[in-house]
Structure formats: structure tokens, C-alpha cells
Design an enzyme around this catalytic site. Structure first.
Site, PDB file in Angstrom:
ATOM      1  N   CYS A   1     -13.404  -0.781   7.492  1.00 37.70           N
ATOM      2  CA  CYS A   1     -14.151  -1.239   8.652  1.00 37.70           C
ATOM      3  C   CYS A   1     -15.471  -0.442   8.565  1.00 37.70           C
ATOM      4  O   CYS A   1     -16.076  -0.512   7.960  1.00 37.70           O
ATOM      5  CB  CYS A   1     -13.422  -1.211   9.891  1.00 37.70           C
ATOM      6  SG  CYS A   1     -13.974  -2.324  10.989  1.00 37.70           S
TER       7      CYS A   1
ATOM      8  N   HIS B   1      -8.676  -4.603   8.472  1.00 34.52           N
ATOM      9  CA  HIS B   1      -7.873  -3.527   8.358  1.00 34.52           C
ATOM     10  C   HIS B   1      -6.764  -3.623   7.581  1.00 34.52           C
ATOM     11  O   HIS B   1      -5.489  -4.222   8.220  1.00 34.52           O
ATOM     12  CB  HIS B   1      -7.437  -3.375   9.756  1.00 34.52           C
ATOM     13  CG  HIS B   1      -8.750  -2.511  10.687  1.00 34.52           C
ATOM     14  ND1 HIS B   1      -9.010  -1.351  10.766  1.00 34.52           N
ATOM     15  CD2 HIS B   1      -9.747  -3.183  11.316  1.00 34.52           C
ATOM     16  CE1 HIS B   1     -10.203  -1.026  11.487  1.00 34.52           C
ATOM     17  NE2 HIS B   1     -10.576  -2.166  11.802  1.00 34.52           N
TER      18      HIS B   1
ATOM     19  N   GLU C   1      -4.272  -1.518   6.828  1.00 35.15           N
ATOM     20  CA  GLU C   1      -3.414  -0.727   6.916  1.00 35.15           C
ATOM     21  C   GLU C   1      -2.212  -1.384   8.013  1.00 35.15           C
ATOM     22  O   GLU C   1      -1.245  -1.023   7.843  1.00 35.15           O
ATOM     23  CB  GLU C   1      -3.788   0.548   7.714  1.00 35.15           C
ATOM     24  CG  GLU C   1      -4.566   0.502   9.122  1.00 35.15           C
ATOM     25  CD  GLU C   1      -6.140   0.040   8.940  1.00 35.15           C
ATOM     26  OE1 GLU C   1      -6.368  -0.567   7.881  1.00 35.15           O
ATOM     27  OE2 GLU C   1      -6.772   0.231  10.019  1.00 35.15           O
TER      28      GLU C   1
HETATM   29  N1  GLN Z   1     -18.064  -0.186  15.067  1.00 32.20           N
HETATM   30  C1  GLN Z   1     -17.976  -1.043  14.010  1.00 32.20           C
HETATM   31  C2  GLN Z   1     -18.123  -2.423  14.252  1.00 32.20           C
HETATM   32  O1  GLN Z   1     -17.431  -2.661  15.664  1.00 32.20           O
HETATM   33  C3  GLN Z   1     -16.615  -0.714  13.182  1.00 32.20           C
HETATM   34  C4  GLN Z   1     -15.141  -0.870  13.857  1.00 32.20           C
HETATM   35  C5  GLN Z   1     -14.162  -0.593  13.318  1.00 32.20           C
HETATM   36  O2  GLN Z   1     -14.007   0.315  12.436  1.00 32.20           O
HETATM   37  N2  GLN Z   1     -12.836  -0.925  13.594  1.00 32.20           N
HETATM   38  O3  GLN Z   1     -18.165  -3.373  13.603  1.00 32.20           O
END
Ligand code: GLN
Length: 537
Positions: A382, A508, A510
Site C-alpha cells: 500500500c 493488503h 497480509e
Molecule cells: N495513505 C495512502 C492512501 O491512502 C496509503 C494507505 C495505506 O497504506 N493503507 O492511499
């Protein structure tokens, strides 16, 4: 009709109620039963999504896009339960629903009260999960510690529910701490007695007491707890500290927990064993043949629970490769201050997890540059992927000061930016791109090699995206976009084929990794890390 197990906690928080509930779920599954789990959180936030990881630990995202308590992560890792928004209720969610009904006029003429309206809403939410998910057993964990003002409506609701359902249909398990007092050389049962006393004052008598302890609980202590807390001796179950959470199911089985639950609830089940779990998970966790150092560079490093699923998924990657990971947790701001060499020169892999906000970004970018140039396996998740894109833009494509518009609204090269529809959103609650989305994988890519599939589904929690305006330039410079969300043509995975292992993903992974079935990207990442340390087998 489903049967219910209510799990409460006493004496202190952080007792591992979530692990206990998950382990019991696992044990019941090995008895051939279908289970689900749910968590009742007493805070007023409608969901965990608006809470800082420092306050509350990781926000766990379910397939349907709910931002939930991290205990749901344990539930999904230990069992096959498919969880969603309904599996996590909070005081805020319950009140929100009751107040919405009141405004609509559903209670017209009535004075709306905690009992029965709030408690009924809680009971209905619990029964709804049992009904919708069509299970034999629902394990309901009540967050917080007995004695807290906040959890009273939840405790009242489960008291009523048990009464309505009857003996064979619901039991209470109370998890408490039995502390060891070093100076006296003794373990003490008094806090447990008091905590059970408090429960009984509100009308709940536990059927089973699980005692968390660092020293063995002798027969006399068990008898004392049984006598003072009004339970059978065999219903006082010691839960000694263990090295790995994945050892807990077997330990509780040896103490007779699932046999007792099956008997108390009169459950019809097969008698299976845990051999597979013990062999494929616990054995490897206890004595792996390899050991590899990796770094996790993030912002919420000092908080144990802030990247909970990341650490768990890494350990699953380790299990799949018969390796123990020596994880070095590095605060990205320290890299900004002291340089990257000091922290990364001795590691064989780098993972940069998700996050929000500007703080520590430059440290992450420096770490990724180091991993790219030194050919250290890199996995960005992310925000980790977004920072890898920024690093590539600046140092490979030559876009000076390229950035995400999250950190620099006026950057000349907005390689990560907001989608038009996200720009219109005002509120913060549940307003991100959340939950499972489809992703199509490019053939002959590392991503495809890992998944061995053309299409996957992964969970999201973010607002910003790779800016497609730059796709061509990046491709020319050597970055491969190996995963795409076909509907809106969004970049989901970026990789560098010239590097031993360099992958960033916008989702994600994970959240979908399990100890006995490591997520493909974590499995392959650790494989590359092991290769970096030990060379070809
Ligand atoms: N801040 C970034 C976004 O909103 C990444 C978010 C995250 O890593 N969950 O896109």
C-alpha cells in the site's frame, strides 16, 4: 440452532482473549463443527477505521470492506470462518442504529432506553450473525475488562441471551490473570475471585475460567478458584505463557477445554485431532532450519499491534520456507536522521508496510532506494508500494521531487494521486477504497509466478492510486505493472524484473495469510530472502 460461547475478560486487558477465542474456534473446527466468531467493542467509534494505530493497533479489513478490530485477524488466521462487517459491533454502531430507527419513528410513543432498546439491538446483532452464517457455534468475545462502565450493556445483553436460550445453548468463559508475586514466590487467585465476583453481581456466572499465568497452576490453586468462583475443578483451565500463539490450541486441548465445551453445550461432533496443524505450523515455528534477518521500516514501529497482520503474515512466509525471521523494526524517521546504512546494511530483506500522512516518508524512500540499488529483496504494501513508485520516479525516471499528492499537493510530478471520485468525499468514516477487488495478473511476471493464477481478489484500504499518466514512462524505465484492476484500469502491483525480488502492491495481502497457508507474495518474498542469505539450494 446455533450455540453460543460468550468470552469475557477479567483483571487486566491484553490477556489474549482474542487468541483464546480463536484457539477454541480452531479446536471446535477440528471436531468437525462449523464456527464463526464475533467481537463486541465497547468504544463509541462506529468502527475502528477512524482510530490511530497508536491508540488501537491495526485496523483489520474484511472481505466486504469493514474496518474492524484486529482480533478479527486472529479469528480468520486460526479458523475458516468468513468474517464481515456484522462480525464486529461497537457501542457506536449499536447506538447509531438505534438512534437512526428512533429518528425514523420506529419506536414511536416509546421512551428509548439502554434496556431494552440498546440491549435488544446487541442481542439481535449477535443472533443475526448466527443465523446468516449458518454455523453450529458462535464465539462472541466482549472487548474490555469486566468492571468497565462501557461494557455493561454488552454484558447485560449476553446475560439475557443466555437466559433466553437455555442451558444447552450458551456458556460463559471468563479469561483472567493469575499473577505470580515474585517476592512471595506465590501465584495469587484473589484478582480472579474479585473479577468473577463482579461478573456475578451483574448476573453472569462463568461456566469455565481460563487462567492466564506465567507459572504452573497447582492443584490447590485450581481447587481454590473452583470453590470461590463456583465452578467445577475441571472447568478451571490453566493457560500458561507459550512462545508462539500457534501453540495455544494444543495447550488448551491438553487441558481439556474443547472436550468440556462440547459436553456443556451438548454438541454433536467427530473426534478429530490437531496433528496437521501441529506438524505444518507448530513444529516449524519451534525449530526451523534457517534464520534470516529482515527489516520492517514504518512509522508506527514502537507499537506492538500497529502492523499485527504484517508480522503474522511474515511469520507465515517463514513457516512456508522453514525459516525463522529476525525482524528488525526500524522507525523511518530514524533513517532520515542517521542514514540508511546504519539500519539496513545487515538485513536480507526489506518490507515497507502501509500508512498515512507525511511523517517518515523520506526515510521510507531512502530505504527503498537502498534495497533497489543493493538488490535486497523488497516488498512494499500500500503506502510501501506508493513510496516505491515515488523513489523510482525520482531516481530512475529523473522526475525531481516527484511525490504523492497526499504529501505534496503542488508537486510537479504527482505520480501518486487521488481519483476524481475520491476528491468529492468529505467525511472520514469508511470513505476509502475498501475491501476485496479483482486484480488481473500479467503473464510471465513475478506476481503470476507467486499466485499461479490469472485473476485474484485482494483487500484494499487506501485513497490514493498510481497516476496512469506516468505508466508509459515508468514502463520504458523498467517497471512492470503486473497486476491491474480491470474495471477502472488501476495499478494494483508493480515490480522490477531486473531485481532479485522487488514487488509493491496497492492492496493488503497480509489480511489473507494463514499460518498453514502462507499468502503467495509473503511466501515468495521470504523465499527470495532465504535465497539472498543461503544462496541456491
Ligand atoms: N495513505 C495512502 C492512501 O491512502 C496509503 C494507505 C495505506 O497504506 N493503507 O492511499
Amino acid at each position: 440452532m446455533a450455540k453460543y460461547i460468550f468470552v469475557t475478560g477479567g483483571v487486566v486487558s491484553s490477556l489474549g482473549k482474542g487468541i483464546t477465542a480463536s484457539s477454541l474456534g480452531k479446536l471446535l473446527e477440528t471436531n468437525g463443527l462449523k464456527v464463526t466468531l464475533m467481537k463486541c467493542d465497547p468504544y463509541i467509534n462506529v468502527d475502528a477505521g477512524t482510530m490511530n494505530p497508536y491508540q488501537h493497533g491495526e485496523v483489520y479489513v474484511t472481505e466486504d470492506g469493514a474496518e474492524t478490530d484486529l482480533d478479527l485477524g486472529h479469528y480468520e488466521r486460526f479458523t475458516h470462518a468468513k468474517l464481515g462487517s456484522a462480525n464486529n459491533i461497537t457501542t457506536g454502531k449499536i447506538y447509531y442504529s438505534v438512534i437512526t430507527k428512533e429518528r425514523k419513528g420506529d419506536y414511536l410513543g416509546k421512551c428509548v432506553q439502554i434496556i431494552p432498546h440498546i440491549t435488544d439491538e446487541i442481542k439481535n446483532s449477535i443472533k443475526h450473525v448466527a443465523h446468516e452464517q449458518n454455523v453450529d457455534v458462535v464465539i462472541v468475545e466482549i472487548g474490555g475488562t469486566v468492571g468497565d462502565i462501557e461494557s455493561l450493556p454488552f454484558l447485560e445483553a449476553i446475560r439475557q441471551l443466555k437466559l433466553e436460550l437455555g442451558r444447552d445453548y450458551a456458556i460463559n468463559i471468563h479469561v483472567t490473570l493469575v499473577p505470580y508475586i515474585k517476592a512471595a514466590g506465590e501465584i495469587k487467585t484473589k484478582p480472579t475471585q474479585h473479577s468473577v465476583g463482579t461478573l456475578r453481581e451483574i448476573g453472569i456466572s462463568p461456566d469455565i475460567i481460563i487462567c492466564r499465568t506465567e507459572k504452573e497452576l497447582h492443584k490447590e490453586s485450581r481447587e481454590k478458584i473452583a470453590l470461590f468462583c463456583n465452578v467445577d475443578k475441571e472447568a478451571v483451565i490453566p493457560a500458561l505463557d507459550v512462545k508462539s500463539i500457534y501453540e495455544v490450541p494444543q495447550m488448551l486441548r491438553e487441558e481439556g477445554l474443547d472436550r468440556l465445551v462440547v459436553r456443556l453445550l451438548n454438541l454433536k461432533c467427530d473426534d478429530e485431532d490437531l496433528t496437521e496443524w501441529q506438524n505444518s505450523v507448530v513444529k516449524v515455528v519451534r525449530s526451523p532450519s534457517k534464520e534470516v534477518p529482515i527489516a520492517v521500516v514504518g512509522k508506527y514501529i514502537i507499537h506492538q499491534d500497529a502492523y499485527k497482520s504484517i508480522y503474522e503474515a511474515l511469520s507465515h512466509g517463514g513457516i512456508a520456507n522453514d525459516a525463522r525471521l529476525l525482524i528488525k523494526r526500524v522507525d523511518s524517521e530514524d533513517i532520515e536522521e542517521h542514514g540508511v546504512e546504519k539500519y539496513l546494511s545487515d538485513v536480507k530483506g526489506l518490507l515497507v508496510p502501509g500508512g498515512f500522512g507525511h511523517r517518515g516518508i523520506e526515510g521510507k524512500i531512502a530505504a527503498i532506494r537502498y534495497a533497489r540499488e543493493q538488490k535486497i529483496p523488497f516488498f512494499g504494501i500500500c503506502l510501501g508500494m506508493q513510496t516505491a513508485v515515488i523513489e523510482f520516479a525520482r531516481n530512475v525516471c529523473g522526475y525531481e521531487k516527484a511525490n504523492s499528492t497526499e504529501f505534496d499537493k503542488n508537486t510537479k510530478y504527482p505520480v501518486i494521486s487521488l481519483l476524481e471520485e475520491q476528491k468529492k468525499i468529505k467525511g472520514m468514516g469508511a470513505s476509502m477504497r475498501l475491501g476485496a477487488y479483482e486484480c488481473v495478473l500479467g503473464k510471465i511476471t513475478r506476481a503470476h509466478q507467486a499466485y499461479r493464477k490469472d485473476k485474484i481478489q485482494e483487500r484494499h484500504r487506501h485513497r490514493y492510486e498510481f497516476n496512469n499518466k506516468y505508466r508509459e514512462a515508468f514502463t520504458k524505465a523498467g517497471m512492470v505493472f503486473s497486476g491491474i484492476y480491470p474495471k477502472d484500469d488501476l495499478v494494483e502491483i508493480a515490480e522490477l524484473p531486473q531485481h532479485p525480488w522487488f514487488i509493491g502492491c496497492q492492496f493488503h495481502p497480509e489480511f489473507k495469510s494463514k499460518p498453514d497457508n502462507a499468502h503467495p507474495l509473503f511466501r515468495e518474498f521470504i523465499k527470495a530472502v532465504v535465497l539472498a542469505k543461503y544462496g541456491k539450494e
